[in-house]
Scaffold this motif. Structure first.
Motif, short mmCIF file in Angstrom:
data_model
loop_
_atom_site.label_atom_id
_atom_site.label_comp_id
_atom_site.label_asym_id
_atom_site.label_seq_id
_atom_site.Cartn_x
_atom_site.Cartn_y
_atom_site.Cartn_z
N LYS A 71 45.18 -0.01 15.03
CA LYS A 71 46.29 0.09 15.83
C LYS A 71 46.01 -1.13 17.29
CE LYS A 71 44.64 4.20 16.56
NZ LYS A 71 43.61 4.10 15.75
N THR A 72 44.85 -0.93 17.69
CA THR A 72 44.61 -1.89 18.83
C THR A 72 44.76 -3.45 18.28
OG1 THR A 72 43.05 -0.51 19.95
CG2 THR A 72 42.88 -2.56 20.52
N SER A 73 44.31 -3.65 17.19
CA SER A 73 44.81 -5.11 16.77
C SER A 73 46.10 -5.18 16.61
CB SER A 73 44.02 -5.27 15.27
OG SER A 73 42.62 -4.83 15.39
N TYR B 3 35.64 -5.00 16.49
CA TYR B 3 35.93 -3.79 16.62
C TYR B 3 36.19 -3.50 17.94
CZ TYR B 3 36.68 1.19 15.58
OH TYR B 3 37.39 2.54 15.78
N LYS B 4 37.46 -3.01 18.34
CA LYS B 4 37.85 -2.73 19.75
C LYS B 4 38.09 -1.50 19.95
CE LYS B 4 41.06 -5.81 18.96
NZ LYS B 4 40.53 -6.56 17.79
N ALA B 5 37.27 -0.77 20.53
CA ALA B 5 37.26 0.71 20.49
C ALA B 5 38.25 0.89 21.86
CB ALA B 5 36.08 1.59 20.94
N THR B 6 38.32 0.29 22.61
CA THR B 6 39.15 0.40 23.80
C THR B 6 39.94 -0.92 24.41
OG1 THR B 6 39.34 1.15 25.93
CG2 THR B 6 37.29 0.32 25.50
N TRP C 162 51.49 2.60 24.55
CA TRP C 162 50.21 3.52 24.48
C TRP C 162 49.30 3.30 23.51
CZ3 TRP C 162 49.40 6.92 29.15
CH2 TRP C 162 50.62 7.01 30.02
N ASP C 163 48.22 2.94 23.67
CA ASP C 163 46.96 2.83 22.72
C ASP C 163 46.06 3.82 22.96
OD1 ASP C 163 45.58 2.00 20.43
OD2 ASP C 163 44.69 0.36 21.44
N THR C 164 45.23 4.31 21.93
CA THR C 164 44.23 5.31 22.16
C THR C 164 42.97 4.53 22.76
OG1 THR C 164 43.33 5.33 20.38
CG2 THR C 164 44.96 6.80 20.54
N ALA C 165 42.19 5.11 23.42
CA ALA C 165 40.83 4.43 23.91
C ALA C 165 39.74 4.99 22.73
CB ALA C 165 40.46 4.69 25.41
#
Ligand code: GDP
Ligand code: MG
Length: 180
Positions: free
Chosen positions: A23-25, A39-42, A64-67
């Motif tokens: 998702k973040t990527s 890996y980007k957790a937030t 909106w992305d999750t953290a």
């Protein structure tokens, strides 16, 4: 009247799916035009913004992305409130992430409680399409699920190789605008 004098339309998009699906990527690729293997957790913010011009309208997208809370806790009502579209992401190499789509969709409908849930603009992204050799979810299976939920648009994307990311977000915005 010229669209250039019209105030941009603000659209809120929420991105849901299991931890690790990309998702973040995808948002990094779409908004900042880059990819990192890390890996980007937030992303350290509640949302990213991007200005677009779609269907003769200036659009200010708020994505909106999750953290990382998706792993162990619910996302809270502010996350869902007022969403104009919802992007559901799974990883084509991870069946479990595909099977979670049902839960994420239900969670969204309960938490955001949109008017006219039958026609709410969801989109499904089967991410990591560059890993075709490790695929464990046949495209047809995902497509059938999307059809069964009222013809949700389906794209296979790669944040890593930049495949179909812009195209998918164009559809997100077009369908959100159509809703009014
Ligand atoms: P999130 O937890 O859903 O936000 O997932 P991340 O964006 O943090 O990505 C999880 C891992 O998958 C990271 O190591 C990413 O580099 C990797 N990843 C994300 N998108 C892709 C992709 O399209 N292809 C490949 N091969 N790896 C990806
Ligand atoms: Mg993330």
């Amino acid at each position: 009247t010229s669209s250039s004098i019209t105030r941009p339309k603000l659209l809120k998009v929420v991105v849901l799916g299991d931890s690790g699906v990309g998702k973040t990527s995808l948002l990094e690729r779409f908004v900042n035009r880059r990819f990192s293997q890390q890996y980007k957790a937030t992303i350290g913010a509640d949302f990213l913004t991007k200005d677009m011009f779609v269907d003769d309208r200036n659009v200010n997208l708020q994505i909106w992305d999750t953290a990382g809370q998706e792993r162990y806790q619910s996302l809270g009502s502010a996350f869902y409130r007022g969403a104009d579209a919802c992007v559901l992401v799974y990883d084509i190499t991870d069946v479990k992430s595909f099977e979670s789509l049902e839960t994420w969709r239900d969670e969204f409908l309960v938490s955001a409680s949109p008017s006219d849930p039958q026609h709410f603009p969801f989109i499904v992204l089967g991410n990591k399409s560059d890993l075709e050799g490790q695929r464990s979810v046949p495209s047809r299976r995902a497509q059938q699920w999307c059809v069964s939920k009222g013809d949700i648009p389906y794209f296979e994307t790669s944040a890593k190789e930049n495949i179909s990311v812009d195209k998918a977000f164009d559809v997100v915005v077009t369908n959100a605008l159509r809703r009014g």
